[in-house]
Enzyme design. Structure first.
Site, PDB file in Angstrom:
ATOM      1  CB  SER A   1      -0.947   0.001   1.204  1.00 11.94           C
ATOM      2  OG  SER A   1      -0.224  -0.029   2.422  1.00 11.94           O
TER       3      SER A   1
ATOM      4  CG  HIS B   1      -4.319  -1.250  -0.496  1.00 12.12           C
ATOM      5  ND1 HIS B   1      -4.837   0.023  -0.512  1.00 12.12           N
ATOM      6  CD2 HIS B   1      -3.905  -1.477   0.777  1.00 12.12           C
ATOM      7  CE1 HIS B   1      -4.723   0.558   0.691  1.00 12.12           C
ATOM      8  NE2 HIS B   1      -4.166  -0.329   1.491  1.00 12.12           N
TER       9      HIS B   1
ATOM     10  CE  LYS C   1      -7.155  -0.312   2.736  1.00 13.89           C
ATOM     11  NZ  LYS C   1      -7.456  -0.807   4.099  1.00 13.89           N
TER      12      LYS C   1
END
Length: 419
Positions: free
Chosen positions: A206, A234, A265
């Protein structure tokens, strides 16, 4: 009651009170020294207060007008999607605010089981288990699965939650150099004496936006009889042709044993994490994973939002396909302007600056120009590698991206970082 007794002792003039005051004064001195050191190093982290919903355009306390947000993990723009919000409200109304319980007592509702099944189908795995966060999923996995007879091999730049999770287990620990397959192979050879060998890696790192070479990792794992674990926080929702993640992107979905990821996310942005993989492993985690056993169940509203986000993603990959072009637009324009952008082909676009104070000051000046970004410095990233991490969202327009680049150029020239 006990707090009152302690306070009374601290305020009294007797020996116990004086000792308590002395200990408290010593603590204050230590904390003040530590905090001043952070300030002097230029690594102090302030929290800006957002007064609106999360999205590409937000409002920030103390700043007039709308702000373009380029630092959220809201990759697909679903955090404030109308259908996601409605699903959360419906779940709140039907199933209540919360469970007031852990899962195994009276904290499992039908919506929890349905979402776990949906996650497993999405990743094409046998089963899945929900946690309050992916940090908890990582904290629960290694301790429950691995024993002193086993070994875990971890990339040196893995996320802090993976590192902390590995620290909790009693397996033999090997750390290989970042993305260095020769070093991983050497460590796998050394680890042959152990019962199980688990290679642990982020799918996407990340802070740098670089992608793990899962093809090579899986090849080595097969050669040396190891299992593969990937943290996909991610990547889930937007990497790969249908957003399944790094393993789909690199064609190794059938070779990765365990996936941990997040609902916080791309998949609605609220909270929650999960492990998905073999059914027997998930059954073991339900019996032994401490963050699962001793944490309250995820609230119904969070479950409803995440479930709807997955529905939207599985209905169409249009949003996923828009990410690549927007990411490339930002990266190419920034590099043409003279910036160094770490990573490749990922919406995490770290603008490398080196100096912590420069990163912090530039981020502040970007806000004055209507762009919300944050400087990252030690200990979040190594010393001397401070950067401003820009994150592209599917709901950013081309005009938004161009305005962000223009602001970077203006601010960099103001600080002497560009000619």
């Amino acid at each position: 009651m006990w707090a009152g007794r302690v306070l009374h002792a601290a305020l009294s003039g007797g020996p116990r009170g004086r000792r308590a005051q002395s200990a408290l004064a010593q603590l204050r001195g230590i904390l003040e020294e530590e905090l001043e050191g952070i300030r002097e190093a230029g690594t102090w982290k302030s929290e800006r207060v957002i007064t609106s919903r999360q999205g590409p355009r937000i409002h920030v306390d103390g700043v007039s007008g709308g702000i373009l947000n380029f630092c959220a993990n809201n990759y697909l723009g679903l955090s404030s999607h109308p259908k996601v919000i409605r699903a959360g409200l419906q779940a709140l109304e039907e199933f209540g605010a919360g469970l007031s319980s852990v899962r195994f007592i009276c904290g499992t509702q039908s919506i929890h089981k349905n979402l776990e099944a949906k996650i497993a189908r999405f990743h094409q795995r046998e089963d899945a288990i929900l946690y309050p966060s992916c940090f908890d999923a990582n904290a629960g996995l290694f301790e429950a699965l691995l024993t002193p007879e086993d070994a875990v091999l971890s990339d040196e730049l893995n996320h802090a939650s993976i590192i902390d999770g590995i620290r909790l287990c009693k397996a033999h620990k090997y750390r290989y150099r970042h993305l260095d397959m020769a070093d991983l192979e050497a460590k796998l050879q050394e680890a042959q004496k152990h019962r199980l060998r688990l290679v642990a890696t982020d799918g996407v790192f990340s802070m740098d936006g670089d992608i793990a070479p899962l093809e090579e990792i899986c090849c080595l794992a097969s050669r040396y009889g190891a299992l593969v674990f990937v943290d996909e926080c991610h990547a889930t929702g937007f990497l790969g042709a249908t957003g399944r993640g790094t393993d789909e992107l690199l064609g190794v979905m059938d070779q990765v044993t365990i996936i941990n990821s997040t609902l916080g996310k791309a998949l609605g942005g609220a909270s929650g994490g999960y492990t998905t993989g073999p059914g027997l492993l998930v059954s073991l985690l339900r019996q032994r994973a401490r963050p699962y056993l001793f944490s309250n169940s995820l609230p119904p509203a969070v479950i409803g939002c995440a479930s709807k986000a997955l529905d939207l993603l599985m209905e169409s990959n249009t949003i996923v396909q828009s990410m690549a072009a927007k990411t490339q637009r930002f990266r190419s324009k920034m590099e043409a302007a003279g910036f160094t952008i770490a990573g490749a082909h990922h919406p995490i676009c770290p603008v490398m600056l080196g100096d912590a104070r420069l990163a912090s000051c530039m981020a502040d000046d970007m806000l004055k120009r209507g762009i919300f970004v944050i400087g990252f410095s030690y200990p979040v990233v190594p010393k001397g590698k401070a950067r401003i991490r820009v994150q592209i969202s599917a709901v950013h327009s081309e005009e938004d991206i161009d305005r962000c680049v223009e602001a970077f150029v203006e601010v960099a020239r103001l600080h002497g970082a560009l000619p």
